[in-house]
Design an enzyme around this catalytic site. Structure first.
Site, mmCIF file in Angstrom:
data_model
loop_
_atom_site.group_PDB
_atom_site.id
_atom_site.type_symbol
_atom_site.label_atom_id
_atom_site.label_comp_id
_atom_site.label_asym_id
_atom_site.label_seq_id
_atom_site.Cartn_x
_atom_site.Cartn_y
_atom_site.Cartn_z
ATOM 1 N N SER A 265 0.756 -1.297 0.056
ATOM 2 C CA SER A 265 -0.064 0.001 0.018
ATOM 3 C C SER A 265 0.799 1.023 0.099
ATOM 4 C CB SER A 265 -0.886 0.011 1.216
ATOM 5 O OG SER A 265 -0.097 0.268 2.238
ATOM 6 N N LYS A 266 0.263 2.519 -0.252
ATOM 7 C CA LYS A 266 1.092 3.578 -0.426
ATOM 8 C C LYS A 266 1.782 3.932 1.007
ATOM 9 C CE LYS A 266 0.625 8.639 -0.994
ATOM 10 N NZ LYS A 266 0.980 8.838 0.427
ATOM 11 N N ARG A 267 1.252 3.386 2.220
ATOM 12 C CA ARG A 267 1.626 3.761 3.456
ATOM 13 C C ARG A 267 3.150 3.081 3.419
ATOM 14 N NH1 ARG A 267 -3.462 2.528 4.911
ATOM 15 N NH2 ARG A 267 -3.151 0.318 5.150
#
Length: 510
Positions: A265-267
């Site tokens: 994910s972008k995280r």
């Protein structure tokens, strides 16, 4: 004779394009190019509540930066348009009605409250997966459970409804997946999915199947998150009588976090302080910009090469592939079932390989704006030589000036740890003698300055190896760097002598 190869990348414009989406587009592109097929961009925007302004253009620009050109699509047109589902809206209702007429779908008038009450009843009865299906539909308000005259009355009165697929009960659905082999699901595990919503828009399931049929799609290559929906899509093809036109399916493995623990994910990019999207994405609501690989200084060839090997292998030890070479080598049969780790370090390695393969003059053209931005006059011959010396030490083009500053500006600070370790004992005296020897040199190049260095050390009965890092520190302010005498030759006699004098003054002569 096999049908023409036609593949589509069909994203929803609900935000920036995830690396998994770029890889899906890439694998579709590679198959199309390898088999002389057609590569199509279709925008699936049936869920207008999740539409994000600018997302469609971002998708197009991202893929074009990666080197993927579409043959048909929203931005290039084609014989099977329109290629934006919201513009195809009028046609979908007719297909939903066709399913109702042939007994494969039905009207459902249930309110949200009634649906929630149904789910609660099933939970209390310890039903593991409460859903609207062949068992529960008989107790709900739909055209299968209500009298025909009441159904007609509700339709005439304009009551809100959805159209649901009538899932057959206890039927084995078999799907041949190119990557995963046979996938077998019993229809009793599936619910009566909504095909047509109360807002007049089709759901993904109906629009996807209808569009793939009308656009003559031969292969559906998509992420494994769509695998659970595939039995429904197969049943829809059968319900329409389109079995002969059914595409081949291939569901790609997930992209996993760098440590392999869960979906990427972008995280994960944020946590590591690294870019996540192909190009810059500016959130239209907050105005916040997330840096992309393009703006950070990555090469598109490196990014694509990296993505291509996430879940696919060529069957040998090769790692570096141009896009044309990938087209030649690619096959869906060599795509793995298991998730692939998104290793940012490996991406950097790929970028280094491509950077090092660039001609020095070409690299100089890329980095010259950094030199100009720092306020220096542009000397392309000089910058080209700096690139020759420094390309092995760069990961990104954007690293250039940061790691090469001492070529353009004499150091005013010195690495303290190296100074404490190396600038002592006989070193200041040696540097003083070397400065004098350099001033007397008539020939200035790498070999003559190295010879002078060694002769000065020998005259003082010192070993050159013990002096080299201290000399590098005086010239660059750092304890490591490129070939020191090539750096010495490039900077010139006057600059080197001045730097040695400054080091002696700053670090001390004794």
């Amino acid at each position: 004779m096999s049908k023409p190869v036609r593949v589509r990348f069909a994203p929803s414009p609900t935000g920036p394009l995830h690396p998994g989406g770029v890889r899906t587009a890439l694998f579709n592109y590679l198959l199309a190019r390898q088999l002389g097929g057609t590569f199509i961009l279709r925008i699936e925007d049936t869920d207008q509540t999740r539409f994000v302004p600018g997302a469609e253009q971002f998708i197009i620009e991202s893929l074009e930066w990666c080197g993927m050109q579409f043959d048909e699509g929203v931005h290039v047109g084609g014989p099977y348009g329109p290629y934006r589902q919201s513009e195809r809206k009028p046609m979908y209702r007719a297909y939903a009605d066709q399913l109702i007429e042939n007994g494969h779908a039905y009207y459902a008038f249930d309110t949200e409250q009634e649906l929630e009450e149904m789910r609660e009843r099933l939970k209390k009865a310890n039903v593991a997966s409460p859903q609207y299906n062949s068992i529960t539909r008989v107790n709900m308000k739909n055209s299968l459970s209500l009298p025909a005259d009441e159904v007609q009355r509700r339709l005439d009165a304009g009551d809100e409804f959805v159209i649901r697929f009538k899932m057959p009960r206890n039927e084995e659905v078999r799907v041949k997946d190119i990557i995963r082999g046979w996938v077998v699901v019993n229809s009793s595990q599936l619910d009566d999915k909504v095909l047509f919503k109360s807002d007049g828009m089709p759901t993904y399931h109906l629009a996807n199947v209808v569009d793939d049929y009308l656009m003559k799609i031969s292969h559906v290559i998509r992420g494994e998150e769509w695998l659970p929906s595939t039995p429904l899509h197969v049943l829809l093809y059968q319900a329409f009588g389109w079995e002969e036109a059914m595409p081949e399916f291939a569901h790609l493995p997930l992209l996993l976090k760098p440590d392999g623990d869960g979906k990427l994910s972008k995280r994960d990019g944020d946590r590591l302080g690294l870019p996540f999207y192909a190009i810059n994405w500016t959130n239209p609501e907050t105005g916040e910009t997330t840096l992309g690989y393009r703006e950070t200084g990555y090469f598109p060839e490196a990014y694509i090469n990296f993505l291509s090997l996430l879940g696919w292998n060529p069957g040998d030890n090769r790692e570096i592939f141009s896009l044309d070479e990938l087209v030649q080598a690619f096959s869906l049969e060599r795509v793995n079932k298991h998730g692939a780790r998104y290793d940012f370090g490996k991406l950097n390695w790929f970028n280094q390989q491509y950077l090092r393969s660039k001609p020095h003059a070409e690299l100089a053209e890329m980095v010259a704006p950094q030199v100009a931005a720092a306020g220096h006059a542009i000397d392309m011959a000089f910058i080209t030589e700096v690139c020759r010396l420094m390309n092995e030490r760069m990961t990104l083009v954007s690293d250039f000036y940061k790691i090469s500053t001492y070529f353009f500006v004499a150091p005013t600070k010195f690495e303290e740890e190296v100074a404490a370790k190396r600038w002592k004992d006989a070193v200041p005296g040696f540097v003083t003698g070397l400065k004098t020897a350099f001033e007397g040199l008539s020939t200035w190049d790498a070999s003559s300055t190295e010879a002078c260095f060694n002769e000065t050390a020998a005259a003082m009965e010192l070993k050159p190896g013990q002096l080299m890092q201290a000399y590098r520190l005086a010239v660059s302010g750092q304890g490591a760097g490129p070939a020191i005498f090539e750096l010495t030759a490039l900077l010139g006699k006057d600059e080197i002598v001045a730097r040695l004098a400054y080091a002696l003054t700053t670090l001390g002569k004794a």
